[in-house]
Motif scaffolding. Structure first.
Motif, PDB file in Angstrom:
ATOM      1  N   GLY A 337      -1.438 -14.646  -9.458  1.00 35.15           N
ATOM      2  CA  GLY A 337      -1.801 -13.802  -8.316  1.00 35.15           C
ATOM      3  C   GLY A 337      -0.804 -12.699  -8.041  1.00 35.15           C
ATOM      4  O   GLY A 337      -0.548 -12.344  -6.886  1.00 35.15           O
ATOM      5  N   ILE A 338      -0.248 -12.127  -9.101  1.00 33.96           N
ATOM      6  CA  ILE A 338       0.779 -11.087  -8.945  1.00 33.96           C
ATOM      7  C   ILE A 338       0.105  -9.718  -8.855  1.00 33.96           C
ATOM      8  O   ILE A 338      -0.526  -9.259  -9.811  1.00 33.96           O
ATOM      9  CB  ILE A 338       1.784 -11.125 -10.110  1.00 33.96           C
ATOM     10  CG1 ILE A 338       2.593 -12.429 -10.036  1.00 33.96           C
ATOM     11  CG2 ILE A 338       2.721  -9.910 -10.064  1.00 33.96           C
ATOM     12  CD1 ILE A 338       3.493 -12.662 -11.222  1.00 33.96           C
ATOM     13  N   GLY A 339       0.230  -9.103  -7.704  1.00 26.94           N
ATOM     14  CA  GLY A 339      -0.358  -7.787  -7.489  1.00 26.94           C
ATOM     15  C   GLY A 339       0.661  -6.683  -7.373  1.00 26.94           C
ATOM     16  O   GLY A 339       0.314  -5.500  -7.419  1.00 26.94           O
ATOM     17  N   GLU A 340       1.924  -7.061  -7.170  1.00 26.71           N
ATOM     18  CA  GLU A 340       3.008  -6.076  -7.086  1.00 26.71           C
ATOM     19  C   GLU A 340       3.997  -6.381  -8.203  1.00 26.71           C
ATOM     20  O   GLU A 340       4.670  -7.412  -8.184  1.00 26.71           O
ATOM     21  CB  GLU A 340       3.693  -6.159  -5.726  1.00 26.71           C
ATOM     22  CG  GLU A 340       4.753  -5.094  -5.522  1.00 26.71           C
ATOM     23  CD  GLU A 340       5.370  -5.140  -4.136  1.00 26.71           C
ATOM     24  OE1 GLU A 340       6.519  -4.680  -3.995  1.00 26.71           O
ATOM     25  OE2 GLU A 340       4.703  -5.645  -3.216  1.00 26.71           O
ATOM     26  N   LEU A 341       4.049  -5.474  -9.190  1.00 22.40           N
ATOM     27  CA  LEU A 341       4.818  -5.757 -10.392  1.00 22.40           C
ATOM     28  C   LEU A 341       5.764  -4.605 -10.712  1.00 22.40           C
ATOM     29  O   LEU A 341       5.353  -3.465 -10.881  1.00 22.40           O
ATOM     30  CB  LEU A 341       3.876  -5.972 -11.580  1.00 22.40           C
ATOM     31  CG  LEU A 341       4.527  -6.403 -12.899  1.00 22.40           C
ATOM     32  CD1 LEU A 341       5.087  -7.821 -12.791  1.00 22.40           C
ATOM     33  CD2 LEU A 341       3.517  -6.310 -14.046  1.00 22.40           C
TER      34      LEU A 341
END
Length: 386
Positions: A337-341
């Motif tokens: 659930g990684i949306g900011e990378l």
């Protein structure tokens, strides 16, 4: 800016108008231009004032509150030393017992301003007439004089010298002394005769630097901004090469001989050395301080079992290592659930911006993806910033 624009700007009406314009820049600029012209102001003055107001706004990042009392040119602001870095130069002069300094090629006067605020007697020399006039304005409140003249030909009486040679228009190489103005050979010859500091681009070819001097690379925040050659008593005994990292209330330095650590297995922490450490080739010295090793031959990432906080490197806690395969990476990021990378790379021929678009990130979690070589093989390291 030409001489006529500067004359208009320095008039009583021009400076008063500048204060008004700077305060009004938050609104519609076109409307502001129309309003000032409707009041009967010379269109050339209006253009000069609004340009100057915008430059002052931009200059706050380098000069803080000092910017509101200074004048700038586009090129002068771009080339000017940041105030925090200039303060470091001035401090070095002061600690060496210097009481007078000649800033030879002073530009808009950023370094000269820092020298003067620490009580040094300053003579600033600038070849461009308009820029010299701007430096005179910027230094008016301090014990400093500005001379319109050539950096190498103008006679000066000072204990120490400061040079900030610029690359000539169109010059792209950092390996030819003649691509600098004044030429580096002439600058270094002058610097060998008395205590001096010579500010250069951080990517300067190290083979050009005089061997009998101290070479210092400086990172300010996260940006590596300069290499400085210190000579005479401004060079510290026993220090041939150093890396300095400056930040808010932070100044940490590493000195030593060029060295690179042996590679080893990726451990719990991954470190990215500051640019100054990399440019100074002091990665080995940093590895010793952190009890770390390289992640792979020729890669400027370090790895260690434990976290040691230092401004000399950014630290990342390793979550897991993935093959450098875009589909596998995208799948794992969706699972987490990684949306900011944040994407970083060394030794991997990948465009991070293009990769980010293709990954189609979704979710509320954040992480750092480090694309590099681990033990000689391309890998993607999923990590968290310390």
């Amino acid at each position: 800016m030409d001489a006529e624009e500067l004359r208009l700007l320095l008039s009583k009406d021009g400076l008063a108008l500048l204060e008004r314009a700077e305060a009004g820049l938050d609104g519609d600029v076109v409307r502001e231009v129309t309003r000032l012209r409707a009041e009967g102001h010379d269109p050339r003055l209006v253009a000069a004032v609004l340009t100057q107001a915008r430059l002052r706004r931009r200059a706050r990042a380098k000069f803080g509150e000092f910017a509101s009392g200074m004048l700038f040119t586009e090129a002068g602001l771009e080339q000017a030393t940041r105030l925090r870095v200039a303060a470091h130069h001035a401090g070095r002069m002061r600690r060496a017992g210097i009481v007078s300094v000649a800033d030879l090629g002073c530009g808009i006067g950023a370094d000269a301003l820092a020298f003067a605020t620490l009580g040094l007697e300053v003579t600033a020399v600038e070849r461009d007439e308009v820029t010299a006039a701007i430096a005179t304005y910027n230094l008016a409140a301090w014990h400093a004089s500005v001379v319109h003249g050539d950096a190498l030909d103008t006679p000066v009486d000072a204990e120490a010298l400061w040079f900030d040679p610029a690359r000539r228009d169109g010059a792209r190489r950092l390996s030819d002394p003649a691509d600098w103005s004044p030429p580096l050979d002439a600058v270094f010859a002058r610097a060998a005769a008395q205590p001096a500091g010579v500010k250069l681009a951080p990517g300067i070819d190290r083979d050009l630097l005089p061997p009998d001097a101290e070479h210092q690379w400086v990172t300010d925040g996260l940006e590596t901004v300069e290499a400085v050659v210190w000579t005479g008593r401004l060079a510290r005994p026993g220090v041939a090469r150093s890396a300095l990292v400056l930040g808010d209330g932070v100044a940490e330095e590493l000195a030593g001989d060029p060295s690179h650590p042996e590679p080893g297995e990726l451990d719990a922490w991954l470190y990215e050395p500051a640019g100054a450490v990399i440019r100074a080739e002091l990665i080995g010295a940093l590895a010793e301080r952190l009890d770390a090793r390289a992640v792979s031959e020729g890669i400027a990432y370090l790895t260690a079992a434990r976290h040691v906080g230092t401004p000399l490197a950014q630290a990342f806690r390793v979550r897991e290592t993935l093959p450098l395969d875009e589909r596998r990476i995208a799948q794992r990021l969706r699972e987490l659930g990684i949306g900011e990378l944040e994407i970083k790379k060394r030794g991997a021929d990948i465009d991070p911006a293009a990769l980010r678009r293709r990954l189609k990130l979704r979710g509320d979690a954040r992480a750092t993806l480090i694309l590099t070589r681990i033990a000689g093989r391309h890998r993607a390291v999923l990590a968290d910033r310390a």
